[in-house]
Design a protein around this motif. Structure first.
Motif, mmCIF file in Angstrom:
data_model
loop_
_atom_site.group_PDB
_atom_site.id
_atom_site.type_symbol
_atom_site.label_atom_id
_atom_site.label_comp_id
_atom_site.label_asym_id
_atom_site.label_seq_id
_atom_site.Cartn_x
_atom_site.Cartn_y
_atom_site.Cartn_z
ATOM 1 N N THR A 133 0.814 -1.217 0.000
ATOM 2 C CA THR A 133 0.000 0.000 0.000
ATOM 3 C C THR A 133 0.845 1.263 0.000
ATOM 4 O O THR A 133 0.531 2.248 -0.662
ATOM 5 C CB THR A 133 -0.928 0.006 1.231
ATOM 6 O OG1 THR A 133 -1.649 -1.230 1.291
ATOM 7 C CG2 THR A 133 -1.920 1.160 1.154
ATOM 8 N N PHE A 134 1.956 1.230 0.783
ATOM 9 C CA PHE A 134 2.838 2.409 0.879
ATOM 10 C C PHE A 134 4.262 1.973 0.543
ATOM 11 O O PHE A 134 5.115 1.845 1.423
ATOM 12 C CB PHE A 134 2.770 3.024 2.279
ATOM 13 C CG PHE A 134 1.392 3.395 2.716
ATOM 14 C CD1 PHE A 134 0.699 2.611 3.626
ATOM 15 C CD2 PHE A 134 0.768 4.528 2.200
ATOM 16 C CE1 PHE A 134 -0.581 2.956 4.027
ATOM 17 C CE2 PHE A 134 -0.506 4.884 2.614
ATOM 18 C CZ PHE A 134 -1.196 4.090 3.521
ATOM 19 N N GLY A 183 -1.725 14.861 8.575
ATOM 20 C CA GLY A 183 -1.882 16.281 8.809
ATOM 21 C C GLY A 183 -1.895 17.104 7.552
ATOM 22 O O GLY A 183 -1.650 18.293 7.567
ATOM 23 N N GLY A 184 -2.119 16.457 6.367
ATOM 24 C CA GLY A 184 -2.067 17.183 5.104
ATOM 25 C C GLY A 184 -3.152 18.239 5.006
ATOM 26 O O GLY A 184 -4.182 18.196 5.666
ATOM 27 N N GLU A 185 -2.980 19.212 4.103
ATOM 28 C CA GLU A 185 -3.899 20.318 3.976
ATOM 29 C C GLU A 185 -5.208 19.886 3.341
ATOM 30 O O GLU A 185 -6.239 20.494 3.533
ATOM 31 C CB GLU A 185 -3.262 21.431 3.149
ATOM 32 C CG GLU A 185 -2.014 22.023 3.813
ATOM 33 C CD GLU A 185 -1.393 23.107 2.959
ATOM 34 O OE1 GLU A 185 -1.889 23.307 1.834
ATOM 35 O OE2 GLU A 185 -0.433 23.728 3.411
ATOM 36 N N LYS A 186 -5.195 18.837 2.504
ATOM 37 C CA LYS A 186 -6.397 18.450 1.765
ATOM 38 C C LYS A 186 -7.233 17.425 2.518
ATOM 39 O O LYS A 186 -8.150 16.867 1.970
ATOM 40 C CB LYS A 186 -6.006 17.907 0.394
ATOM 41 C CG LYS A 186 -5.329 18.941 -0.500
ATOM 42 C CD LYS A 186 -5.043 18.377 -1.858
ATOM 43 C CE LYS A 186 -4.372 19.393 -2.754
ATOM 44 N NZ LYS A 186 -5.236 20.540 -3.002
ATOM 45 N N GLY A 187 -6.943 17.133 3.736
ATOM 46 C CA GLY A 187 -7.736 16.211 4.518
ATOM 47 C C GLY A 187 -7.210 14.807 4.433
ATOM 48 O O GLY A 187 -6.633 14.404 3.433
ATOM 49 N N GLY A 188 -7.457 14.033 5.463
ATOM 50 C CA GLY A 188 -6.990 12.669 5.493
ATOM 51 C C GLY A 188 -7.991 11.714 4.877
ATOM 52 O O GLY A 188 -9.108 12.085 4.489
ATOM 53 N N PHE A 189 -7.596 10.464 4.782
ATOM 54 C CA PHE A 189 -8.430 9.438 4.165
ATOM 55 C C PHE A 189 -9.790 9.341 4.833
ATOM 56 O O PHE A 189 -10.837 9.342 4.170
ATOM 57 C CB PHE A 189 -7.703 8.094 4.231
ATOM 58 C CG PHE A 189 -8.592 6.925 3.899
ATOM 59 C CD1 PHE A 189 -8.976 6.658 2.598
ATOM 60 C CD2 PHE A 189 -9.061 6.094 4.908
ATOM 61 C CE1 PHE A 189 -9.799 5.596 2.300
ATOM 62 C CE2 PHE A 189 -9.885 5.025 4.617
ATOM 63 C CZ PHE A 189 -10.258 4.770 3.305
ATOM 64 N N LEU A 190 -9.773 9.243 6.192
ATOM 65 C CA LEU A 190 -11.037 9.060 6.895
ATOM 66 C C LEU A 190 -11.983 10.228 6.662
ATOM 67 O O LEU A 190 -13.199 10.052 6.538
ATOM 68 C CB LEU A 190 -10.761 8.879 8.394
ATOM 69 C CG LEU A 190 -10.035 7.587 8.778
ATOM 70 C CD1 LEU A 190 -9.831 7.525 10.273
ATOM 71 C CD2 LEU A 190 -10.824 6.365 8.315
ATOM 72 N N ASN A 211 -4.832 8.729 -2.630
ATOM 73 C CA ASN A 211 -3.522 9.333 -2.861
ATOM 74 C C ASN A 211 -3.250 10.308 -1.723
ATOM 75 O O ASN A 211 -3.831 11.388 -1.668
ATOM 76 C CB ASN A 211 -3.510 10.055 -4.211
ATOM 77 C CG ASN A 211 -2.119 10.535 -4.585
ATOM 78 O OD1 ASN A 211 -1.477 11.231 -3.813
ATOM 79 N ND2 ASN A 211 -1.670 10.162 -5.769
ATOM 80 N N GLU A 212 -2.377 9.898 -0.801
ATOM 81 C CA GLU A 212 -2.145 10.696 0.401
ATOM 82 C C GLU A 212 -1.542 12.062 0.101
ATOM 83 O O GLU A 212 -1.885 13.067 0.704
ATOM 84 C CB GLU A 212 -1.226 9.921 1.356
ATOM 85 C CG GLU A 212 -1.002 10.617 2.683
ATOM 86 C CD GLU A 212 -0.098 9.812 3.596
ATOM 87 O OE1 GLU A 212 0.275 8.693 3.220
ATOM 88 O OE2 GLU A 212 0.229 10.319 4.661
ATOM 89 N N SER A 213 -0.619 12.117 -0.875
ATOM 90 C CA SER A 213 0.072 13.375 -1.150
ATOM 91 C C SER A 213 -0.872 14.419 -1.748
ATOM 92 O O SER A 213 -0.735 15.610 -1.488
ATOM 93 C CB SER A 213 1.255 13.130 -2.092
ATOM 94 O OG SER A 213 0.803 12.601 -3.337
ATOM 95 N N ILE A 270 -14.812 7.672 -9.880
ATOM 96 C CA ILE A 270 -15.021 9.079 -9.527
ATOM 97 C C ILE A 270 -13.895 9.500 -8.586
ATOM 98 O O ILE A 270 -13.639 8.821 -7.581
ATOM 99 C CB ILE A 270 -16.392 9.300 -8.862
ATOM 100 C CG1 ILE A 270 -17.520 8.919 -9.823
ATOM 101 C CG2 ILE A 270 -16.540 10.750 -8.418
ATOM 102 C CD1 ILE A 270 -18.906 9.103 -9.233
ATOM 103 N N LYS A 271 -13.230 10.599 -8.920
ATOM 104 C CA LYS A 271 -12.169 11.143 -8.058
ATOM 105 C C LYS A 271 -12.768 12.212 -7.159
ATOM 106 O O LYS A 271 -13.398 13.148 -7.635
ATOM 107 C CB LYS A 271 -11.035 11.717 -8.903
ATOM 108 C CG LYS A 271 -9.903 12.307 -8.075
ATOM 109 C CD LYS A 271 -8.680 12.618 -8.923
ATOM 110 C CE LYS A 271 -8.966 13.716 -9.920
ATOM 111 N NZ LYS A 271 -7.759 14.099 -10.683
ATOM 112 N N VAL A 272 -12.561 12.043 -5.838
ATOM 113 C CA VAL A 272 -13.185 12.938 -4.858
ATOM 114 C C VAL A 272 -12.095 13.559 -3.994
ATOM 115 O O VAL A 272 -11.143 12.884 -3.597
ATOM 116 C CB VAL A 272 -14.191 12.168 -3.964
ATOM 117 C CG1 VAL A 272 -14.921 13.133 -3.049
ATOM 118 C CG2 VAL A 272 -15.177 11.385 -4.823
ATOM 119 N N ARG A 273 -12.261 14.845 -3.702
ATOM 120 C CA ARG A 273 -11.368 15.513 -2.743
ATOM 121 C C ARG A 273 -12.151 16.602 -2.026
ATOM 122 O O ARG A 273 -13.203 17.050 -2.495
ATOM 123 C CB ARG A 273 -10.146 16.094 -3.441
ATOM 124 C CG ARG A 273 -10.413 17.299 -4.315
ATOM 125 C CD ARG A 273 -9.099 18.007 -4.667
ATOM 126 N NE ARG A 273 -8.295 17.189 -5.541
ATOM 127 C CZ ARG A 273 -8.363 17.260 -6.875
ATOM 128 N NH1 ARG A 273 -9.197 18.101 -7.454
ATOM 129 N NH2 ARG A 273 -7.579 16.508 -7.624
#
Length: 403
Positions: free
Chosen positions: A298-299, A320-327, A350-352, A398-401
């Motif tokens: 996975t990583f 702690g990313g700016e675009k929010g975490g997976f959960l 995609n975590e980054s 579908i790509k969601v952010r």
């Protein structure tokens, strides 16, 4: 009555101090040197009792954390992440000891690198020592609510609170003492082994406080005073995976009847449960290997992963990313799936970039488009990737952010 042995180990110099009292409180043995010297001194000596260890305060990080819960398990889980910013190394490489709740409501915490603590315990074990507790000399300084200074041979301890303070060499103490607030109430104890350097520091303190510092001269040496106050400190480093039952040397030169019976019972239990133990051990190893393999797939860019569980949690939080975490992204998206006639087939994150890719299956392509519009109306950024028509189903992504 049993004896009681106190030892203070200095990791940087690999030196050990020891002080043993007999059952009546009289000094039975005193000395210092490498751990091997202690082993030689006690090789032919009959003694029994507990072993209590001290570490120099500068070996650990003393801090505190504001954790409202009173449940110890929840406190233990929260502490590493509450004090993470105070650490000079990765959380996974540290061991955390939890002390008492302070007057301001925060929990006292001591952090030490696992590698350092493991080396300390190995060196003590090489000398035949298995301490039942391990505390900091800084926190064993007598404390009456005011700033307390204890001056002993080569070291000065400044205790500023029930679980706060610092310890340092006498040569560096002058500068540190000069930083104390001018109006601070200061109690000073000069030990019998404080020497000329101690007298100089006392004179400095008296000058800086205009004689307001309360100075006492003790006939006892520094280690004696720290050991006498050992029980007043609640912060014991031997917690969690390092926790041990109180270790008592019932017979330092041979097996006592108690130890023989204990070994016999242990051996019997090993024989009875050997098969089950082997099976569970093999199963645990397999689960661990599967978990690490899944994490590596996975990583793949992560290296030197020691604590897989902690790393999983970190990735799930999104680091702690700016675009929010997976959960956060996943929860915001899937809450709209019920009643949409869509089936989720696969999920990628995609975590980054903070992108969540949903692989979905629907009866008609219009339902995929409608679901994308629903996500957009909910405040998410949703983009349709691919749509493939099968016999009676439509598959698409579908790509969601988060916006």
């Amino acid at each position: 009555m049993p004896d009681r042995l106190f030892v203070r180990y200095f990791p940087e110099s690999d030196s050990l101090q020891w002080l043993m009292y007999d059952g009546e409180g009289n000094v039975k043995l005193r000395g210092e040197g490498p751990p091997e010297t202690f082993a030689d001194r006690t090789a032919e000596m009959n003694w029994s009792g507990s072993v209590s260890a001290l570490l120099p305060g500068e070996t650990v990080l003393l801090t505190s954390a504001d954790i409202p819960t009173r449940q110890r398990r929840q406190i233990q889980q929260a502490v590493p992440y509450m004090v993470e910013d105070d650490l000079a190394t990765e959380v996974e490489q540290c061991h955390f000891a939890i002390g008492e709740r302070l007057p301001d409501g925060e929990i006292s915490v001591a952090a030490i690198e696992r590698g350092t603590l493991d080396q300390i315990l190995e060196r003590l074990s090489a000398a035949g020592l298995a301490p039942g507790s391990m505390k900091l000399d800084t926190l064993c300084v007598p404390f009456d609510g005011t700033t307390s200074v204890l001056i002993e041979h080569g070291r000065v301890h400044v205790k500023t609170g029930p679980a706060s303070g610092l310890s340092l060499e006498t040569a560096l103490a002058g500068t540190a003492l000069g930083l104390l607030p001018e109006d601070a109430a200061v109690s000073v104890v000069t030990c019998a082994d404080g020497g000329d350097a101690g007298e100089v520091l006392v004179a400095q303190l008296e000058a800086e406080t205009d004689g307001a510092a309360q100075v006492d001269v003790s006939d006892a040496e520094g280690l004696d005073l720290l050991c006498a106050n050992y029980g007043q400190s609640e912060l014991d480093l031997l917690q969690g995976e390092y926790e041990v039952d109180e270790v008592t040397a019932v017979d330092s030169n041979g097996w006592s009847l108690v130890w023989k019976l204990g070994v016999a019972v242990f051996a019997l239990q090993v024989l009875l449960f050997a098969g089950e133990g082997l099976y569970l051990g093999t199963l645990a190893d397999q689960y661990d290997a599967d978990a690490r393999a899944l994490y590596a797939r996975t990583f793949p860019k992560d290296r030197n992963v020691r604590d897989v569980r902690a790393r999983w949690q970190s990735h799930l939080r999104g680091g702690g990313g700016e675009k929010g975490g997976f959960l956060q992204v996943f929860g915001a998206a899937v809450r709209h799936l019920p009643g949409s006639s869509l089936d989720a087939q696969n999920v990628n994150f995609n975590e980054s970039r903070g992108d969540l890719i949903l692989q979905l299956e629907a009866p008609r392509s219009e339902q995929l488009v409608g679901f994308s519009q629903t996500l957009g109306d909910a405040g998410l950024t949703a983009e349709i990737g691919t749509i493939n028509q099968a016999e009676d189903q439509v598959k698409g992504s579908i790509k969601v952010r988060l916006q």
